[in-house]
Design an enzyme around this catalytic site. Structure first.
Site, PDB file in Angstrom:
ATOM      1  N   GLU A 109       0.822  -1.205   0.000  1.00 27.74           N
ATOM      2  CA  GLU A 109       0.000   0.000   0.000  1.00 27.74           C
ATOM      3  C   GLU A 109       0.864   1.267   0.000  1.00 27.74           C
ATOM      4  O   GLU A 109       0.567   2.237  -0.699  1.00 27.74           O
ATOM      5  CB  GLU A 109      -0.922   0.022   1.229  1.00 27.74           C
ATOM      6  CG  GLU A 109      -1.923  -1.129   1.258  1.00 27.74           C
ATOM      7  CD  GLU A 109      -1.434  -2.319   2.073  1.00 27.74           C
ATOM      8  OE1 GLU A 109      -2.243  -2.910   2.795  1.00 27.74           O
ATOM      9  OE2 GLU A 109      -0.224  -2.640   1.987  1.00 27.74           O
ATOM     10  N   CYS A 125      -2.767  -3.629   7.095  1.00 26.23           N
ATOM     11  CA  CYS A 125      -2.384  -3.877   8.489  1.00 26.23           C
ATOM     12  C   CYS A 125      -2.903  -2.762   9.389  1.00 26.23           C
ATOM     13  O   CYS A 125      -3.070  -1.609   8.972  1.00 26.23           O
ATOM     14  CB  CYS A 125      -0.876  -4.031   8.613  1.00 26.23           C
ATOM     15  SG  CYS A 125       0.086  -2.574   8.141  1.00 26.23           S
ATOM     16  N   THR A 177      20.290 -36.967  -0.025  1.00 31.46           N
ATOM     17  CA  THR A 177      20.455 -36.210  -1.268  1.00 31.46           C
ATOM     18  C   THR A 177      21.714 -35.363  -1.233  1.00 31.46           C
ATOM     19  O   THR A 177      22.454 -35.264  -2.221  1.00 31.46           O
ATOM     20  CB  THR A 177      19.227 -35.318  -1.503  1.00 31.46           C
ATOM     21  OG1 THR A 177      18.082 -36.154  -1.705  1.00 31.46           O
ATOM     22  CG2 THR A 177      19.410 -34.427  -2.722  1.00 31.46           C
TER      23      THR A 177
END
Length: 361
Positions: free
Chosen positions: A56, A78, A199
């Site tokens: 905003e 907010c 991995t």
């Protein structure tokens, strides 16, 4: 459907802006904002890296003067004072006439207060425009706030017969360059990339974004109960440049812990069993640190463990047009199933070719 057709059009614009922040705004949500007056876009913005400034404020700064305008915001503005004053106050001070939002912010510090502040100031508020699309985009933030867990995307790259490596361990490359490039794009839109020790030992990955001309790099997370992976690995050697966090058992050898700390890696003790780390506890620890979106690129062991624990939100599969056979390494470890009704189920969103391979999210 809430809102007019024009509202949905402008909210779609705001959502496309919000998507630019994915992977860069955590622990804050990725928000987009468009400010219009008389059908003309005055300003637009999205939440900046690190979560500040908010969308905003970026849009208002670009607009300059927004009296009488309509602001389209993908999440309720907010209402609490943090590092900056509330965005609801900024919209009020700008004297906008109307605010259209997609979602109410579930954060207890906001949770409707932003909308109420706007209404109390005489601003018209329309809620719920393209709510489903906004929920999908900010699924990680919403899950962290409401469940204390990050969203997990499980990525699999397999052969037609579900293998990820030959019997000798060869896996580079099952999929083609186009698929690999798409994986790098996925890394960019997640807060973190996560693998397990198996991995890491087999592939010595660096888990960075390459080939896309981006300076942004995701957090790299290793699940390594006994810290078997070497600090002299690619992860260890690059930890000072791009963050690496390792979750490990509290009883991991002290000398290995110290060796990893000297690389700049952050070590996070995690509850464990003889079989491995408690993945639910691990994800809760990561959520507590602000992580909202994780891309899991681990092998079959981690993939199966996440599925068994019900921790996978999205599954993205790249399928190559080749077969390896039963002697190859399967994409998933044991799931412990005794009946089909217990199998994890996912709904196919779409399927498309990506180079010589198939992408199925």
């Amino acid at each position: 459907m809430n809102g007019t057709e024009a509202d949905r059009h402008h909210m779609a614009h705001a959502l496309s802006l919000a998507a630019r922040g994915l992977g860069r705004t955590w622990p804050n949500p990725a928000v987009g904002c468009v400010i219009l007056r008389g059908g003309r876009v005055l300003g637009r913005g999205w939440t900046q890296p690190g979560g500040r400034p908010h969308a905003e404020r970026m849009a208002l700064a670009q607009a300059g003067e927004a009296a009488g305008a309509t602001a389209y915001v993908t999440l309720e503005p907010c209402a609490h004072h943090g590092k900056t004053p509330p965005c609801a106050e900024a919209l009020i001070a700008a004297r906008v006439a109307r605010v259209v939002t997609a979602l109410t912010d579930p954060d207890p510090r906001v949770a409707g207060r932003g909308h109420q502040m706007l209404r109390d100031a005489g601003i018209a508020v329309t809620e719920g425009v393209m709510a489903a699309e906004a929920s999908r985009l900010n699924a990680g933030f919403l899950k962290r706030v409401t469940e204390g867990l990050p969203m997990v995307t499980l990525k699999l790259a397999t052969t037609l017969d579900g293998r990820i490596a030959t019997a000798t361990g060869e896996s580079r490359w099952i999929t083609g360059p186009e698929a690999r490039r798409h994986v790098h794009l996925m890394r960019m839109t997640h807060d973190a990339v996560m693998v397990g020790a198996g991995t890491a030992l087999a592939d010595d990955p660096d888990l960075t974004v390459r080939e896309l001309g981006s300076a942004h790099q995701p957090l790299r997370i290793l699940l390594d109960r006994q810290l078997r992976h070497s600090p002299d690995s690619r992860l260890g050697r690059s930890a000072a440049q791009n963050p690496v966090w390792i979750l490990h058992s509290p009883d991991a050898p002290e000398d290995r812990q110290e060796a990893w700390r000297t690389t700049g890696t952050r070590l996070i003790p995690c509850p464990a069993t003889p079989e491995g780390l408690d993945l639910t506890a691990a994800l809760r620890l990561l959520a507590a640190e602000g992580v909202t979106r994780i891309l899991s690129e681990g092998g079959g062991t981690i993939a199966a463990a996440l599925l068994r624990a019900g921790l996978v939100d999205d599954l993205v599969q790249f399928t190559a047009g080749l077969c390896i056979g039963a002697e190859g390494t399967p994409a998933l470890g044991p799931l412990g199933l005794t009946a089909l009704r217990g199998a994890p189920q996912f709904h196919l969103l779409y399927s498309r070719s990506i180079g010589p391979d198939t992408l199925s999210p």
